[in-house]
Design a protein around this motif. Structure first.
Motif, short mmCIF file in Angstrom:
data_model
loop_
_atom_site.label_atom_id
_atom_site.label_comp_id
_atom_site.label_asym_id
_atom_site.label_seq_id
_atom_site.Cartn_x
_atom_site.Cartn_y
_atom_site.Cartn_z
N GLY A 113 0.82 -1.21 0.00
CA GLY A 113 0.00 0.00 0.00
C GLY A 113 0.84 1.26 0.00
N GLU A 114 0.23 2.35 0.41
CA GLU A 114 0.88 3.65 0.35
C GLU A 114 1.64 4.01 1.63
OE1 GLU A 114 1.01 5.50 -2.54
OE2 GLU A 114 0.21 3.56 -3.20
N ARG A 115 1.70 3.08 2.58
CA ARG A 115 2.45 3.37 3.79
C ARG A 115 3.92 3.64 3.45
NH1 ARG A 115 5.75 1.16 7.74
NH2 ARG A 115 5.31 1.91 9.87
N VAL A 116 4.47 4.66 4.04
CA VAL A 116 5.88 5.00 3.85
C VAL A 116 6.72 4.19 4.83
CG1 VAL A 116 7.63 6.82 3.95
CG2 VAL A 116 5.35 7.31 3.00
N ILE A 117 7.68 3.47 4.32
CA ILE A 117 8.54 2.64 5.15
C ILE A 117 9.48 3.53 5.95
CG2 ILE A 117 10.28 0.80 5.10
CD1 ILE A 117 9.06 -0.06 2.37
N GLU A 118 9.61 3.23 7.23
CA GLU A 118 10.40 4.07 8.13
C GLU A 118 11.61 3.31 8.66
OE1 GLU A 118 7.73 5.05 11.24
OE2 GLU A 118 6.37 6.24 9.97
N ARG A 119 12.62 4.05 9.03
CA ARG A 119 13.75 3.44 9.72
C ARG A 119 13.24 2.79 11.02
NH1 ARG A 119 18.81 4.67 8.05
NH2 ARG A 119 19.70 4.27 10.12
N GLY A 120 13.72 1.61 11.30
CA GLY A 120 13.24 0.86 12.46
C GLY A 120 12.17 -0.14 12.12
N ASP A 121 11.62 -0.09 10.89
CA ASP A 121 10.60 -1.05 10.48
C ASP A 121 11.21 -2.42 10.19
OD1 ASP A 121 8.43 0.62 10.61
OD2 ASP A 121 8.35 1.05 8.46
N THR A 122 10.45 -3.45 10.54
CA THR A 122 10.69 -4.80 10.03
C THR A 122 9.76 -4.97 8.83
OG1 THR A 122 11.35 -5.71 12.17
CG2 THR A 122 10.46 -7.25 10.56
N VAL A 123 10.28 -5.53 7.73
CA VAL A 123 9.52 -5.61 6.48
C VAL A 123 9.51 -7.05 5.98
CG1 VAL A 123 9.24 -4.73 4.13
CG2 VAL A 123 10.22 -3.26 5.90
N VAL A 124 8.31 -7.59 5.78
CA VAL A 124 8.15 -8.92 5.19
C VAL A 124 8.08 -8.77 3.67
CG1 VAL A 124 6.69 -10.96 5.01
CG2 VAL A 124 6.95 -9.80 7.22
N ARG A 164 11.44 -13.43 2.65
CA ARG A 164 12.48 -13.07 3.60
C ARG A 164 11.97 -11.86 4.38
NH1 ARG A 164 13.93 -17.40 2.35
NH2 ARG A 164 16.01 -18.10 1.64
N THR A 165 12.49 -11.67 5.59
CA THR A 165 12.13 -10.53 6.41
C THR A 165 13.37 -9.71 6.68
OG1 THR A 165 10.34 -11.81 7.44
CG2 THR A 165 11.07 -9.81 8.58
N VAL A 166 13.29 -8.40 6.40
CA VAL A 166 14.44 -7.52 6.54
C VAL A 166 14.13 -6.43 7.55
CG1 VAL A 166 15.11 -7.96 4.14
CG2 VAL A 166 13.71 -5.95 4.68
N HIS A 167 15.19 -5.75 7.99
CA HIS A 167 15.03 -4.64 8.94
C HIS A 167 15.62 -3.39 8.33
CE1 HIS A 167 14.10 -3.11 12.93
NE2 HIS A 167 15.18 -2.37 12.82
N VAL A 168 14.95 -2.26 8.51
CA VAL A 168 15.35 -1.00 7.90
C VAL A 168 16.12 -0.15 8.91
CG1 VAL A 168 14.55 1.06 6.68
CG2 VAL A 168 13.26 -1.08 6.48
#
Length: 394
Positions: free
Chosen positions: A238-249, A265-269
């Motif tokens: 979606g339109e959510r802006v990815i932020e530092r500190g997010d975990t992303v699937v 995979r799951t990454v961290h920002v």
């Protein structure tokens, strides 16, 4: 997609290999004949008189024919214990059907607009027969056949012959390996792009671009679940802006050379993950590894699920693992067998399926790790080989 420039660093070795890999040799009429013969034998063993296959993945698998997806005209492959294979097609589509790779292994029977296609099909069926019917057969066609042959009966193809496409031959395995390598190359390259400050849809578009770049002719899904959205296993980017500190699937795949890829995979920002995020990721990674190590011929599909679920439950997150451990893959990205409680089908060499346990904490974050695995003579082999540790991205 973002206007930010793509990284100028050289492509990874996996990306270069995936991009330059030669296309596999096409399937032959003999390949399709063997598949149709196997389907007929399986039907007879199940006490059926034959198999009826409408347009869809089963028809592609058995004949190589891709009819128009939106046609309402009857197209039906008739596989019978008593007769050689026959493909009933509309006359206007017969030229395309004749060009299919498996056409030489069957007889075409066409019908013209204004004529009754069921009158053409009925003589091909035992009037008292019991047939497996592909699950995506239009109801109006099945009801018309029942009206033409009221003493026939029908069962779902998936229910009657769930393993019809489950065991892959070497040529199919080669295609799945190529698709897996392309998905791996996509993951390695997506780690090089910027996540922070971009919308989920932008990263999803990058994934789709890379899958296509590495040879996918069809992209089926690009899940990018950042922060709390990662707690929804099938989150639409979606339109959510990815932020530092997010975990992303990240969960993505599609078809290459007609066969599926699917990896997560799951990454961290930004900076490294929190202690809790790392712990959850470690539990999922342990569960995924344990399930993989359990794979061997003879165990039931449900046992793969049980092993993964036991690890997550013991760690205290059992109620947060909310889906099956895996699904089969082939000419579609989801097909039997399924790694789920109640599925007692034993694993046999050549089966290919995902192992993808996950933990989802609503409103906070989620973690999923997924590989495609094939059953070998003495265990299992991964078709995805990228690192399963949590990567940190910018």
């Amino acid at each position: 997609m973002s206007s930010a420039p793509r990284p100028s660093v050289p492509a990874s070795a996996s990306a270069s290999a995936a991009a330059s890999a030669p296309a596999p040799a096409p399937f032959t009429a003999d390949d399709y004949r063997a598949r149709m013969d196997r389907a007929v034998r399986s039907a007879a063993e199940a006490g059926l008189d034959g198999v009826l296959v409408a347009p869809g993945p089963d028809l592609v698998h058995l004949t190589g024919y891709h009819p128009p997806a939106d046609t309402e005209r009857l197209t039906l492959l008739v596989l019978s214990v008593e007769h050689d294979p026959v493909l009933v097609v509309p006359t206007l589509e017969a030229p395309d059907a004749e060009q299919a790779a498996g056409a030489a292994a069957l007889t075409l029977r066409d019908w013209t607009d204004g004529k009754d296609p069921y009158a053409v099909t009925a003589p091909l069926l035992d009037s008292n027969g019991r047939f497996a019917v592909s699950d995506n057969t239009w109801a109006m066609h099945l009801l018309a056949l029942q009206q033409a042959l009221p003493s026939t009966s029908y069962v779902s193809l998936t229910a009657a012959l769930p393993m019809l496409r489950a065991v892959k031959d070497p040529a199919e395995l080669a295609r799945l390996e190529a698709a897996g390598a392309a998905a791996d190359a996509t993951y390695e390259e997506i780690l090089r792009v910027r996540f922070s400050g971009r919308r989920e849809t932008e990263v999803a578009a990058e994934l789709a671009h890379l899958l296509t770049q590495f040879g996918h002719e069809q992209v089926d899904f690009t899940v990018v679940g950042s922060g709390p959205n990662g707690a929804n296993p099938h989150h639409e980017a979606g339109e959510r802006v990815i932020e530092r500190g997010d975990t992303v699937v990240l969960d993505f795949g599609g078809l290459k050379h007609g066969y599926g890829s699917d990896t997560s995979r799951t990454v961290h920002v930004g900076d490294g993950p929190s202690a809790e995020e790392q712990r959850v990721h470690d539990v999922v990674r342990e569960a995924q590894q344990a399930a993989f190590e359990a794979v061997r011929p003879g165990i039931a599909c449900q046992d793969v699920d049980r092993v993964a679920r036991a690890v997550i439950t013991e760690a205290g997150y059992g109620d947060r693992f909310i889906h099956r451990t895996g699904h089969g893959i082939g000419v579609t990205t989801h097909e039997p067998p399924y790694m789920i409680e109640g599925e007692r089908q034993p694993l046999v060499p050549g089966m290919c399926f995902s192992i993808e346990p996950g933990i989802y904490l609503p409103g906070r974050f989620g973690v999923r790790i997924e590989d495609i695995v094939t059953v070998t003579q003495d265990g299992g082999r991964r078709l995805n080989t990228t690192a399963r540790e949590m990567a940190v991205v910018g």
